[in-house]
Design a protein around this motif. Structure first.
Motif, short mmCIF file in Angstrom:
data_model
loop_
_atom_site.label_atom_id
_atom_site.label_comp_id
_atom_site.label_asym_id
_atom_site.label_seq_id
_atom_site.Cartn_x
_atom_site.Cartn_y
_atom_site.Cartn_z
N SER A 32 4.85 -1.72 34.78
CA SER A 32 5.98 -2.50 34.27
C SER A 32 6.32 -1.99 32.86
N VAL A 33 7.49 -1.43 32.74
CA VAL A 33 7.94 -0.84 31.47
C VAL A 33 9.13 -1.66 30.96
N PRO A 34 9.16 -2.02 29.66
CA PRO A 34 10.24 -2.89 29.13
C PRO A 34 11.59 -2.21 29.00
N PHE A 35 11.69 -0.97 29.38
CA PHE A 35 13.00 -0.29 29.33
C PHE A 35 13.09 0.67 30.51
N SER A 36 14.29 1.17 30.77
CA SER A 36 14.53 2.00 31.95
C SER A 36 14.10 3.44 31.69
N LEU A 37 14.11 4.23 32.79
CA LEU A 37 13.75 5.64 32.68
C LEU A 37 14.75 6.40 31.80
N ALA A 38 16.03 6.08 31.99
CA ALA A 38 17.06 6.75 31.17
C ALA A 38 16.89 6.39 29.69
N GLN A 39 16.54 5.13 29.44
CA GLN A 39 16.34 4.71 28.06
C GLN A 39 15.13 5.41 27.43
N TYR A 40 14.12 5.68 28.28
CA TYR A 40 12.93 6.39 27.79
C TYR A 40 13.31 7.76 27.25
N TYR A 41 14.08 8.52 28.02
CA TYR A 41 14.49 9.85 27.57
C TYR A 41 15.42 9.76 26.34
N ARG A 42 16.20 8.68 26.30
CA ARG A 42 17.08 8.50 25.14
C ARG A 42 16.25 8.24 23.89
N TYR A 43 15.18 7.43 24.02
CA TYR A 43 14.30 7.19 22.88
C TYR A 43 13.61 8.47 22.43
N ARG A 44 13.22 9.30 23.39
CA ARG A 44 12.56 10.56 23.04
C ARG A 44 13.48 11.46 22.22
N ARG A 45 14.74 11.53 22.64
CA ARG A 45 15.70 12.36 21.88
C ARG A 45 15.91 11.82 20.47
N ILE A 46 16.00 10.50 20.36
CA ILE A 46 16.20 9.89 19.04
C ILE A 46 15.00 10.14 18.14
N LEU A 47 13.78 10.06 18.70
CA LEU A 47 12.59 10.31 17.89
C LEU A 47 12.53 11.74 17.40
N ARG A 48 12.90 12.69 18.27
CA ARG A 48 12.88 14.09 17.85
C ARG A 48 13.94 14.37 16.78
N LYS A 49 15.05 13.67 16.87
CA LYS A 49 16.17 13.96 15.97
C LYS A 49 16.09 13.15 14.67
N CYS A 50 15.78 11.86 14.76
CA CYS A 50 15.86 10.99 13.58
C CYS A 50 14.53 10.32 13.22
N GLY A 51 13.54 10.43 14.06
CA GLY A 51 12.28 9.76 13.78
C GLY A 51 12.36 8.28 14.11
N GLU A 52 11.43 7.52 13.55
CA GLU A 52 11.36 6.09 13.86
C GLU A 52 12.59 5.33 13.36
N GLU A 53 13.21 5.82 12.29
CA GLU A 53 14.38 5.12 11.76
C GLU A 53 15.53 5.10 12.76
N GLY A 54 15.56 6.09 13.63
CA GLY A 54 16.63 6.13 14.62
C GLY A 54 16.51 5.05 15.67
N LEU A 55 15.33 4.41 15.77
CA LEU A 55 15.13 3.35 16.77
C LEU A 55 15.62 1.99 16.29
N ARG A 56 16.01 1.91 15.03
CA ARG A 56 16.46 0.62 14.51
C ARG A 56 17.80 0.24 15.12
N ASP A 57 17.98 -1.03 15.39
CA ASP A 57 19.20 -1.55 16.02
C ASP A 57 20.31 -1.61 14.97
N GLY A 58 21.35 -0.83 15.18
CA GLY A 58 22.46 -0.81 14.22
C GLY A 58 23.54 -1.81 14.53
#
Length: 366
Positions: A32-58
């Motif tokens: 049971s994962v709290p987000f979808s598979l597509a969202q997982y890859y989206r988070y990975r791209r954000i982490l590589r590009k912006c780091g943890e700050e990119g995960l903040r809700d704007g």
């Protein structure tokens, strides 16, 4: 859930997926994962590009705030009143009114969908105040009566007549007299002292025309618009000078010509224009045409069915100070018989001036 807890949960979930050594798709099927598979890859791209700050809700900054119906109605009302309002000002108004930050892209998209895109603001005409002393009344009347158009037409026709004459081509081949005494084409004091030059100065126009190179005159290079402007400047001379002489144009009051006729002419330009008109020998045509013009004008303006044929003739004698032999007459204002010129005026039955002519000495009106 706070923002920090949300980010921590996302990071821990991604870490578990990477440490499981299972393919990502199998891990999502078995756990049971709290987000979808597509969202997982989206988070990975954000982490590589912006780091943890990119995960903040704007979204709290308004980047993804949706426009409510109230906001849409508010935008439509403002934009319809002012189509030139920029979206940045519209954004500030919405923030002040609803305490909601709408992105510029959202506002632009909504304006495009509602056919309320920004239109460029119309430039307001700036009127410059001028001091004319009521001179525009004279210029307006001159154009209303078409008297300036008449003068311009006659002068332009006379220019064409002279240009087509045989003397125009013949005199074009004439060489300048005494070129060695001139300075860059200008007359010098030595040139003016020559006996031949001094004798020629007092010759009649008919004698001077024989040796006149018309092609060198500015008048033959002017357009009708320029001729009309010169004529208007001469007409306005009494308004900008104290005595109507072109020499007074160089004073401060003469600068009003730039408003009255469109160009700030000086004495040298006006004097040269008058001298060139003299060589055209257009005075007789101008006097006759002016008399006919005013006769027709006052006849058309008269409300009477009949026109009383009665003319008044009046003379005005002016002193002529010259050491040369001239015709003489009695100059009343000086109380003596001397060299003079007499201007004869003809008025119609209602006192309107129609015609004038200048005579040497006393004019015999009989």
């Amino acid at each position: 859930m706070s923002e920090e807890e949300r980010i921590s949960k996302i990071l821990s979930t991604i870490r578990k997926i990477e440490e499981s050594k299972q393919p990502v798709s199998i891990y999502f099927n078995q756990n049971s994962v709290p987000f979808s598979l597509a969202q997982y890859y989206r988070y990975r791209r954000i982490l590589r590009k912006c780091g943890e700050e990119g995960l903040r809700d704007g979204r709290k900054d308004g980047n993804y705030t949706k426009m409510t119906e109230r906001i849409k109605d508010y935008v439509i009302t403002i934009v319809k009143d002012n189509r030139s309002i920029p979206s940045s000002q519209l954004q500030s108004k919405i923030l002040n009114q609803f305490n909601v930050q709408i992105s510029l892209s959202s506002l632009n998209n909504f304006r495009a969908s509602a056919s309320l895109t920004r239109l460029p603001a119309q430039k307001e005409e700036k009127y410059k105040r001028q001091k004319s002393g009521g001179g525009e009344i004279l210029t307006s009347l001159s154009f209303f009566t078409n008297i300036i158009e008449l003068y311009t037409k006659i002068i332009a026709e006379q220019v064409d007549i002279v240009r087509q004459s045989p003397s125009f081509k013949q005199n074009k081949e004439l060489e300048k007299d005494n070129p060695d005494i001139r300075l860059h084409g200008k007359f010098t004091s030595e040139y003016n002292q020559l006996e031949s030059v001094r004798e020629n100065r007092f010759k009649s126009i008919d004698d001077k025309i024989e040796d006149k190179d018309f092609s060198a005159m500015n008048l033959f290079k002017m357009s009708e618009k320029t001729i009309s402007r010169y004529n208007l400047a001469l007409l306005c001379l009494p308004l900008v000078t104290s005595n109507g002489r072109s020499s007074r144009v160089n004073r401060v009051k003469g600068n009003d010509l730039s408003f009255l006729c469109g160009y700030n002419y000086k004495d040298a330009s006006l004097n040269r224009y008058i001298q060139e008109l003299k060589y055209l020998k257009v005075s007789d045509r101008l006097i006759t045409a002016t008399a006919k013009f005013w006769m027709d004008f006052w006849r058309n303006e008269s409300e009477d069915g009949t026109y009383f044929v009665c003319y008044y003739i009046d003379g005005n004698t002016k002193a002529l100070w010259s050491s040369n032999r001239c015709y003489k007459g009695r100059v009343t204002m000086l109380g003596r018989v001397m060299n003079c010129l007499e201007n004869v005026f003809i008025h119609d039955g209602k006192g309107h001036p129609l015609y004038f002519q200048t005579f040497q000495g006393h004019a015999d009106l009989g």
